[in-house]
Motif scaffolding. Structure first.
Motif, PDB file in Angstrom:
ATOM      1  N   GLU A   1       0.851  -1.187   0.000  1.00  8.82           N
ATOM      2  CA  GLU A   1       0.000   0.000   0.000  1.00  8.82           C
ATOM      3  C   GLU A   1       0.885   1.234   0.000  1.00  8.82           C
ATOM      4  OE1 GLU A   1      -3.216   0.205   2.886  1.00  8.82           O
ATOM      5  OE2 GLU A   1      -2.969   2.368   2.946  1.00  8.82           O
TER       6      GLU A   1
ATOM      7  N   ALA B   1       0.736   5.344   0.307  1.00  7.60           N
ATOM      8  CA  ALA B   1      -0.185   6.398   0.757  1.00  7.60           C
ATOM      9  C   ALA B   1       0.581   7.682   1.008  1.00  7.60           C
ATOM     10  CB  ALA B   1      -0.904   5.965   2.046  1.00  7.60           C
ATOM     11  N   SER B   2      -0.106   8.772   0.797  1.00  5.13           N
ATOM     12  CA  SER B   2       0.436  10.074   1.154  1.00  5.13           C
ATOM     13  C   SER B   2      -0.480  10.679   2.207  1.00  5.13           C
ATOM     14  CB  SER B   2       0.502  10.971  -0.088  1.00  5.13           C
ATOM     15  OG  SER B   2       0.930  12.255   0.284  1.00  5.13           O
ATOM     16  N   LYS B   3       0.047  10.814   3.423  1.00  4.77           N
ATOM     17  CA  LYS B   3      -0.745  11.356   4.533  1.00  4.77           C
ATOM     18  C   LYS B   3      -0.266  12.772   4.796  1.00  4.77           C
ATOM     19  CE  LYS B   3      -1.589   7.004   6.933  1.00  4.77           C
ATOM     20  NZ  LYS B   3      -1.384   6.206   8.146  1.00  4.77           N
TER      21      LYS B   3
ATOM     22  N   THR C   1       4.924  10.040   3.429  1.00  2.00           N
ATOM     23  CA  THR C   1       4.647   9.090   2.352  1.00  2.00           C
ATOM     24  C   THR C   1       4.917   7.693   2.882  1.00  2.00           C
ATOM     25  OG1 THR C   1       5.287  10.733   0.728  1.00  2.00           O
ATOM     26  CG2 THR C   1       5.215   8.445  -0.012  1.00  2.00           C
ATOM     27  N   GLU C   2       3.892   6.856   2.772  1.00  2.00           N
ATOM     28  CA  GLU C   2       3.913   5.564   3.457  1.00  2.00           C
ATOM     29  C   GLU C   2       4.000   4.416   2.442  1.00  2.00           C
ATOM     30  OE1 GLU C   2       0.059   4.639   4.886  1.00  2.00           O
ATOM     31  OE2 GLU C   2       0.725   3.028   6.182  1.00  2.00           O
TER      32      GLU C   2
ATOM     33  N   GLU D   1       6.282  -1.171   7.558  1.00  2.00           N
ATOM     34  CA  GLU D   1       6.013   0.092   6.864  1.00  2.00           C
ATOM     35  C   GLU D   1       7.223   1.003   6.940  1.00  2.00           C
ATOM     36  OE1 GLU D   1       2.314   2.281   7.541  1.00  2.00           O
ATOM     37  OE2 GLU D   1       1.721   0.644   8.851  1.00  2.00           O
TER      38      GLU D   1
ATOM     39  N   THR E   1      -8.613   3.196  -5.221  1.00  2.00           N
ATOM     40  CA  THR E   1      -7.993   4.392  -4.654  1.00  2.00           C
ATOM     41  C   THR E   1      -8.868   4.919  -3.518  1.00  2.00           C
ATOM     42  OG1 THR E   1      -7.191   4.940  -6.845  1.00  2.00           O
ATOM     43  CG2 THR E   1      -7.084   6.684  -5.195  1.00  2.00           C
TER      44      THR E   1
ATOM     45  N   CYS F   1      -5.561  12.302   2.973  1.00  2.00           N
ATOM     46  CA  CYS F   1      -4.715  11.168   2.579  1.00  2.00           C
ATOM     47  C   CYS F   1      -5.240  10.565   1.281  1.00  2.00           C
ATOM     48  CB  CYS F   1      -4.743  10.113   3.687  1.00  2.00           C
ATOM     49  SG  CYS F   1      -3.932   8.554   3.276  1.00  2.00           S
TER      50      CYS F   1
ATOM     51  N   SER G   1      -4.526   6.943  -0.835  1.00  2.00           N
ATOM     52  CA  SER G   1      -3.805   5.666  -0.759  1.00  2.00           C
ATOM     53  C   SER G   1      -4.246   4.733  -1.875  1.00  2.00           C
ATOM     54  CB  SER G   1      -4.024   5.005   0.605  1.00  2.00           C
ATOM     55  OG  SER G   1      -5.384   4.726   0.807  1.00  2.00           O
ATOM     56  N   TYR G   2      -3.352   3.839  -2.206  1.00  2.00           N
ATOM     57  CA  TYR G   2      -3.574   2.914  -3.315  1.00  2.00           C
ATOM     58  C   TYR G   2      -2.876   1.607  -2.951  1.00  2.00           C
ATOM     59  CZ  TYR G   2      -3.781   1.467  -8.247  1.00  2.00           C
ATOM     60  OH  TYR G   2      -4.041   0.812  -9.423  1.00  2.00           O
ATOM     61  N   GLU G   3      -3.596   0.514  -3.089  1.00  2.13           N
ATOM     62  CA  GLU G   3      -3.022  -0.761  -2.682  1.00  2.13           C
ATOM     63  C   GLU G   3      -2.770  -1.643  -3.902  1.00  2.13           C
ATOM     64  OE1 GLU G   3      -4.414  -2.275   0.969  1.00  2.13           O
ATOM     65  OE2 GLU G   3      -4.253  -4.353   0.318  1.00  2.13           O
TER      66      GLU G   3
END
Lengths: 299, 127
Positions: free
Chosen positions: A47, A49-51, A68-69, A81, A254, A276, A278-280
């Motif tokens: 995953e 993600a930008s938080k 950014t995760e 992570e 998304t 946020c 996120s995309y997995e």
């Protein structure tokens, strides 16, 4: 094991193309920004993600903090992570503030009323970090008002542990986190907490692929704050926040999240806006493995 | 000393057989009586097909044929498994076999997936 001799632009191109063509799945961690549930990343899934958080402390400049995760499911019971943190402050500068590496371990298999997960994190950030991913000790609005030119020289190498407790009850997700953090060089043990509750707008899925189905929307609320140190434990002088949250997942996987966050004590920042994307990527590990194996087998 | 060896041997044997046996066989017998409240619903089957494509197909394949270590789901013991047994497997998964728990899905969505899995004929999977 990965053999570095096989690394080439061809591999990278293949991985990129395959990843883009790979189906996505839905991130199922609920709409929370700070509170962790006991849900683990599925093995092999990645995953991204930008938080982000926007704030304007009373006597400081407006800022945008970003984390950014990259979250990867190593095993069913182990999720790892990496976060890359940065921030931009109005009338000052934009800078990279450090990284975090965290691991979550599910200690009991099968679902129970309350499901514990252990969390361990090492963070190497500087004092200018404004991603605000947790609140411990007396963290508050004063921590985000210092000028970048001064705060960036402060090193924060910290170990953080969390006990994550999670439950699902009739469509509701309920999670409680207890946080303990320690600077590796000095400083006392610092404590904090986060609790959250959320629910999708519909519990049954509609038969058709849709973006605006009620099942795609989750709403909830988080409450989090600091609990002082081991020698000054308690609520006195600490900051606490209440944050309604909404998550909307498109049919392509998304997810968009937004959370207006309100400080409820004098030490808290009065208002923060978190958002946020996120995309997995499903079975990312298998895709990468195949790409490298396939190229390595060629004569 | 000998008794310790026997105990350790029994533990190893139990652990090995637990890993080899089907996940369906690990479900406790009392869950088998649980009924699927959406059984026979065409709407639930179609919703289940959509959910299967999203949650299960990346590992088990779009036609339930199985990929790598993820077993096929278009086999007889899955069709014959009671709804309660499948529900238990979906809810708990098996962390050490790589089968995640789907407890985060609301209960009706889990029943929708089970309704879809119990369809014997090949059902087109929504993408």
């Amino acid at each position: 094991m990965f053999d570095s001799r096989h690394l080439s632009w061809w591999n990278l191109l293949v991985v990129t193309l395959v990843v883009l063509a790979t189906p996505t799945t839905w991130a199922g961690e609920g709409p929370f920004f700070i509170t962790y549930t006991h849900q683990m990343e599925e093995p092999g899934n990645l995953e991204v993600a930008s938080k982000d958080v926007i704030g304007k402390p009373g006597n400081g400049n407006r800022f945008l903090g970003d984390a950014t995760e990259f979250e990867y499911g190593v095993k069913g019971w182990w999720t790892t992570e990496v976060y890359l943190d940065g921030q931009a402050t109005g009338r000052e500068s934009a800078l990279f503030t450090g990284y975090r590496w965290e691991n979550r371990f599910r200690v009991i298999s099968h679902e129970h009323w309350i499901n514990p997960v252990l969390y361990l994190e090492f963070e190497n950030i500087n004092g200018a970090d404004k991603s605000l991913l947790e609140v411990v000790n007396h963290d508050g609005k004063d921590d985000v008002t210092g000028p970048n030119s001064e705060t960036r020289s402060e090193k924060k190498r910290e170990i953080e542990a969390k006990l994550i407790l999670g439950s699902y009850y009739r469509g509701w997700t309920i999670a409680e986190n207890f946080i303990a953090e320690k600077n590796v060089r000095h400083e006392p043990y610092e404590f904090g907490y986060a609790v959250g509750i959320s629910r999708p707008l519909a519990l049954a899925a509609k038969p058709d692929r849709c973006n605006f189905c009620p099942e795609n929307l989750q709403m909830g609320v988080e409450l989090y704050g600091g609990l002082g140190t081991h020698d000054a434990f308690g609520f006195r002088g600490t900051s606490h926040y209440v944050a309604p949250t909404v998550a909307w997942t498109l049919a392509n996987g998304t997810t968009f999240q937004v959370s207006p966050t309100f400080g409820v004590t004098d030490a808290s920042a009065h208002f923060l806006l978190r958002f946020c994307v996120s995309y997995e990527i499903t079975q990312f590990g298998r895709t990468v493995e195949r790409a490298f194996r396939g190229h390595g087998a060629r004569p | 000393m000998k008794s310790w060896r026997i105990v350790i041997g029994c533990c190893l044997l139990t652990a090995t057989s637990a890993r080899v046996g089907s996940l369906l066989q690990q479900a406790p017998s009392e869950v088998a009586d649980k009924r699927n409240p959406l059984q026979g619903s065409d709407k639930a089957r179609r919703a289940g097909a959509k959910l299967y494509a999203r949650e299960c197909a990346p590992c088990h394949g779009p036609k339930r044929e199985g990929i790598g270590k993820a077993p096929p789901l278009n086999r007889a013991d899955v069709y014959r498994a009671s709804p309660g047994t499948l529900y238990w497997v979906l809810r708990n998964g098996s962390l050490h076999r790589g089968m995640p728990s789907f407890a985060h899905l609301p209960e009706p969505e889990r029943w929708e997936i089970i309704t879809f899995l119990h369809e014997v004929e090949e059902t087109p999977v929504a993408r």
